[in-house]
Design an enzyme around this catalytic site. Structure first.
Site, mmCIF file in Angstrom:
data_model
loop_
_atom_site.group_PDB
_atom_site.id
_atom_site.type_symbol
_atom_site.label_atom_id
_atom_site.label_comp_id
_atom_site.label_asym_id
_atom_site.label_seq_id
_atom_site.Cartn_x
_atom_site.Cartn_y
_atom_site.Cartn_z
ATOM 1 C CE1 TYR A 168 37.180 40.475 40.796
ATOM 2 C CE2 TYR A 168 35.409 40.260 42.582
ATOM 3 C CZ TYR A 168 35.775 40.980 41.484
ATOM 4 O OH TYR A 168 35.013 42.077 40.941
ATOM 5 C CG HIS B 156 39.522 45.738 34.992
ATOM 6 N ND1 HIS B 156 39.121 46.340 36.142
ATOM 7 C CD2 HIS B 156 39.761 46.559 34.048
ATOM 8 C CE1 HIS B 156 39.079 47.473 35.926
ATOM 9 N NE2 HIS B 156 39.236 47.775 34.714
HETATM 10 C C1 DQA Z 1 37.853 44.567 39.079
HETATM 11 C C2 DQA Z 1 36.321 44.569 38.261
HETATM 12 C C3 DQA Z 1 35.498 45.666 38.755
HETATM 13 O O1 DQA Z 1 34.268 45.826 38.022
HETATM 14 C C4 DQA Z 1 35.085 45.387 40.167
HETATM 15 O O2 DQA Z 1 34.295 46.597 40.712
HETATM 16 C C5 DQA Z 1 36.399 45.138 41.119
HETATM 17 C C6 DQA Z 1 37.414 44.290 40.420
HETATM 18 C C7 DQA Z 1 38.297 43.147 38.537
HETATM 19 O O3 DQA Z 1 39.707 43.426 38.849
HETATM 20 O O4 DQA Z 1 38.076 42.466 38.036
HETATM 21 O O5 DQA Z 1 36.399 45.333 42.295
HETATM 22 O O6 DQA Z 1 38.311 45.588 38.781
#
Ligand code: DQA
Length: 140
Positions: free
Chosen positions: A22, A97
């Site tokens: 992330y 995402h």
């Molecule tokens: C997310 C992807 C989801 O699978 C995960 O549970 C997240 C972040 C993303 O931004 O990549 O918490 O939404």
């Protein structure tokens, strides 16, 4: 133009959480960049770790705002109720995402949100939020 950005669970930990997936930047810092990129947009940012609170917020802004950028995080894959809330409101929702959910675990391939959203962006990092906002501002 009013745009709401709504982030789901654990996204308050951006910059500290699984940084290999992330990234290192907090959302608060990234919000400053977004405000500079879109000086005429009236932004509202909301984050919650609680499913019902996310639904309350979607309902609250969903009849008033011009667009919503939504990252429901883990609830994407489990929450029929968030999908129903998106279907109920008037504002167009762009699902974002940060990671490419389709290159990750199988349970992340299911989204209860994509089919109710105007469109979805995944795997482009935080840049996905900017692209979603660009689409919302261009369509006006
Ligand atoms: C997310 C992807 C989801 O699978 C995960 O549970 C997240 C972040 C993303 O931004 O990549 O918490 O939404």
């Amino acid at each position: 133009m009013k745009i709401a950005i709504i982030n789901g669970p654990n996204l308050n930990l951006l910059g500290k959480r699984e940084t290999d997936i992330y990234g290192n930047q907090s959302f608060e810092k990234y919000m400053e960049e977004l405000k500079n990129l879109f000086p005429t947009v009236d932004f509202h940012y909301y984050q919650s770790n609680v499913e019902g609170e996310l639904i309350n917020e979607l309902q609250r802004v969903g009849y008033e705002y011009d667009g919503i950028v939504l990252n429901p995080a883990g609830y994407t894959h489990t929450s029929v109720a968030i999908g129903d809330a998106i279907a109920a409101i008037k504002a167009p929702v762009v699902e974002v995402h940060i990671s490419n959910v389709h290159s990750r675990e199988h349970f992340r391939h299911l989204s209860h949100v994509s089919g109710k959203s105007a469109g979805s962006i995944f795997g482009l990092g935080l840049k996905g939020y900017e692209l979603a906002i660009r689409w919302l501002t261009d369509r006006k």
